[in-house]
Scaffold this motif. Sequence first.
Motif, short mmCIF file in Angstrom:
data_model
loop_
_atom_site.label_atom_id
_atom_site.label_comp_id
_atom_site.label_asym_id
_atom_site.label_seq_id
_atom_site.Cartn_x
_atom_site.Cartn_y
_atom_site.Cartn_z
N THR A 579 0.83 -1.20 0.00
CA THR A 579 0.00 0.00 0.00
C THR A 579 0.87 1.26 0.00
OG1 THR A 579 -1.74 -1.18 1.19
CG2 THR A 579 -1.83 1.23 1.22
N ALA A 580 1.89 1.26 0.86
CA ALA A 580 2.78 2.41 0.93
C ALA A 580 3.59 2.56 -0.36
CB ALA A 580 3.71 2.27 2.13
N TYR A 581 4.02 1.44 -0.93
CA TYR A 581 4.84 1.46 -2.14
C TYR A 581 4.06 2.11 -3.30
CZ TYR A 581 7.55 -0.28 -6.11
OH TYR A 581 8.28 -0.38 -7.28
N PHE A 582 2.83 1.68 -3.51
CA PHE A 582 2.04 2.27 -4.57
C PHE A 582 1.64 3.70 -4.23
CE2 PHE A 582 1.06 -2.24 -5.74
CZ PHE A 582 1.59 -2.19 -7.03
N GLY A 583 1.44 3.97 -2.94
CA GLY A 583 1.04 5.32 -2.52
C GLY A 583 2.13 6.35 -2.73
N THR A 584 3.40 5.93 -2.73
CA THR A 584 4.52 6.86 -2.95
C THR A 584 4.99 6.85 -4.40
OG1 THR A 584 6.12 5.17 -2.31
CG2 THR A 584 5.27 6.62 -0.56
N GLY A 585 4.18 6.26 -5.29
CA GLY A 585 4.54 6.25 -6.70
C GLY A 585 5.66 5.28 -7.01
N GLY A 586 5.86 4.23 -6.20
CA GLY A 586 6.87 3.22 -6.47
C GLY A 586 8.27 3.62 -6.01
N SER A 587 8.36 4.55 -5.08
CA SER A 587 9.67 5.00 -4.59
C SER A 587 10.05 4.18 -3.35
CB SER A 587 9.62 6.49 -4.23
OG SER A 587 10.78 6.87 -3.53
N LEU A 588 11.21 3.50 -3.44
CA LEU A 588 11.66 2.69 -2.30
C LEU A 588 12.00 3.56 -1.10
CD1 LEU A 588 13.99 0.14 -4.18
CD2 LEU A 588 11.70 -0.27 -3.31
N SER A 589 12.66 4.67 -1.34
CA SER A 589 13.10 5.51 -0.22
C SER A 589 11.92 6.13 0.51
CB SER A 589 14.05 6.61 -0.72
OG SER A 589 13.39 7.41 -1.70
N ARG A 590 10.94 6.65 -0.27
CA ARG A 590 9.79 7.27 0.38
C ARG A 590 8.91 6.22 1.06
NH1 ARG A 590 7.04 11.06 -3.91
NH2 ARG A 590 8.04 9.66 -5.40
N THR A 591 8.91 5.00 0.51
CA THR A 591 8.19 3.92 1.18
C THR A 591 8.82 3.62 2.53
OG1 THR A 591 7.58 2.96 -0.95
CG2 THR A 591 7.44 1.52 0.97
N ALA A 592 10.15 3.58 2.53
CA ALA A 592 10.85 3.31 3.80
C ALA A 592 10.56 4.40 4.82
CB ALA A 592 12.36 3.21 3.53
N GLU A 593 10.55 5.67 4.37
CA GLU A 593 10.25 6.78 5.28
C GLU A 593 8.83 6.67 5.83
OE1 GLU A 593 10.89 10.38 3.19
OE2 GLU A 593 13.04 10.07 2.90
N ALA A 594 7.87 6.33 4.94
CA ALA A 594 6.48 6.24 5.38
C ALA A 594 6.28 5.14 6.40
CB ALA A 594 5.58 6.00 4.17
N LEU A 595 7.09 4.04 6.27
CA LEU A 595 6.91 2.91 7.18
C LEU A 595 7.91 2.93 8.33
CD1 LEU A 595 6.35 0.04 4.55
CD2 LEU A 595 4.62 1.23 5.90
N HIS A 596 8.86 3.92 8.29
CA HIS A 596 9.89 4.03 9.33
C HIS A 596 10.74 2.76 9.40
CE1 HIS A 596 7.78 7.66 10.60
NE2 HIS A 596 6.66 6.94 10.77
N ILE A 597 11.13 2.27 8.21
CA ILE A 597 12.01 1.10 8.13
C ILE A 597 13.11 1.41 7.14
CG2 ILE A 597 10.19 -0.56 8.74
CD1 ILE A 597 9.85 -1.17 5.80
N HIS A 598 14.11 0.52 7.09
CA HIS A 598 15.25 0.71 6.19
C HIS A 598 14.83 0.34 4.76
CE1 HIS A 598 19.32 0.35 4.50
NE2 HIS A 598 19.69 1.14 5.53
#
Length: 637
Positions: A579-598
């Motif tokens: 959900t976070a991955y698609f919500g950030t437009g497929g950005s790995l870094s922004r997905t990590a920030e949204a989920l607070h993980i590496h």
Amino acid sequence: MSARVFLEMLAREASAVEFEGPILAARAGGADAATLAELEEAKLAALKVRALLRRRAKREAELSALFDTAGDLAGLRDLDAVLEAIVHRARQLLGTDAAYMTLHDPERGDTWMRVTDGSVSAKFRALRLAMGAGLGGLVAQTATPYSTADYFADERFRHKLHIDDAVHEEGLVAILGVPLKLGARVIGVLFAANRSVRPFTQDEVVLLGSLAAHAAVAIDNARLLQETRNALEELSEANRQVNAHSEAVERAALAHDRMTGLVLRGGGVGDVAAVVTEVLGGSLVVLDDAGRPITGDPGELAAGVPAQEGGPAGTRQGSETTAAMIADAAQSSRALGRTVKRGNLLVASVDVGGEPLCTLVLRADGQVADTDQRILERAALVTALLLLFRRTVAEAEGRVRGELLDDLISRPALEGLGQRARRVGVDLDADHVVVVVRHGGRRERAAFWASSQATLNHGLAALRGDEVVLLLPGDRPGHLAKRVAAELSGSLGHPATAGASGPVRGPAEVAAAHREAQRCADALLALGRAGEGASATELGFVGLLVGDGRDIEAFLGSALGSVIDYDARRGTALIRTLTAYFGTGGSLSRTAEALHIHVNTVTQRLDRVAQLLGADWQDPERALEIQLALRLHRLSH
């Protein structure tokens, strides 16, 4: 004394005005009121008797005319003379200025003027009426009598300029038309018309209808007589052939009798082929309407084709050339109605209504006499009769099955549907699938294929407008839709698109499943997937739009089931990560920030998703379905 005066007037058929004479004379002679009243009462009674006598006389004349018409029909020799007599009698009995008859032209789809009586306009006598146009066209279209006291002022009819011009030139105003019917089929219209305003009574409508019935019988009798004459001419020709070629014909008749006996004993196409080869020798192949072998080995035919035509026997090119040569010979045979020779191959083909039915190809061991070729032609006719009988039986059963399926779709509450289904071997209480096929033409072939499938699989089939509908046993709508689309496409030679729905049980569920199957077929065509088959489940998120059940859980299971189950078993957060991955437009870094993980953790989770969903999970079409499934999952949990 007063009654005797009126009786004498009735006896000499005095006019209605004359009945006032005795009253006027009595009044002039000074008769009292009682005498005048008595005379008035006697006058009214006499006028009633006079009217009754006139009605009976008119009815007697009508019955006499009908009797004369029936007599004409009994001694029918000249159809034109009989029809002219009927039209003339119609004009006389109804007391109209003109009478005429139009007949249906099946080739042009309209009606044409056949007989007129009292007509003065050449334009009117050459008139043609389209179905539904004018009073006559309306009668022909609806099979119902119509009359008008003033045609040009009557707005019930679809007025056409050329019709109105012809009627105006003829000077007609009041028109009565009744249909000429053979059974339920309208073959023409009989008219009575006046050149002044005049209403037509119900008795006149009935009388003209009786004359129209006689006219219809006359036309049908003429047709039957012509057919009889044709049959007699054919028999005469056959008799001449018997006299000229008695030995050859006796041999052919013996073979024909044997083939007929085989048919009467329930023999098949193979038995007829065996008789032909026994009498004529060689080897025989019987082909169906599509050129497919019914019996015999087509490979044996190449040896009978000249080298310049068929090429080396046994080669693929030679076989294809042989098939093309036989198809051309079969077409020539149907056109000529005779056996056609190609090398030492004899080809006899039969068609029905311009469509090929069967073709017999004989590879002869030696020369076959022209007279003996008739045996092959008779065998082709017998084979055609066998195939037609089978087709007729199949069509009759297909109509029963089609009407039942049509009732299941259109009138599911009708009583006795289950019992009717059991009579044709269909158990509506078991699982069935409804399949709707868009075939794009060749309705008859598509309907025949569907009827055959329904019979073989203990199901139902119907042709409804531009679609073929099947109700087949099973609980896998997607699988059945694919199979039906593939097989029917192959049979028709062009794409057939199938939508399916089910499983259903009982009459009440068929109509809704039919609507869903229609939407599935329409969706496939809209998606550019003509020639394919699918149910709502195979259509993915499109299935949610077309399916009646809106089975969200099934869609979620298809799109994300393995990931949801993995999270449930392992306590992971793959769904949340997606959900976070698609919500950030497929950005790995922004997905990590949204989920607070590496970022590496995001990568590992997405690798796991790829293992569960397949490597193509990020392809645009697949990704769209996954995103929709994620949204539905979030809304439903």
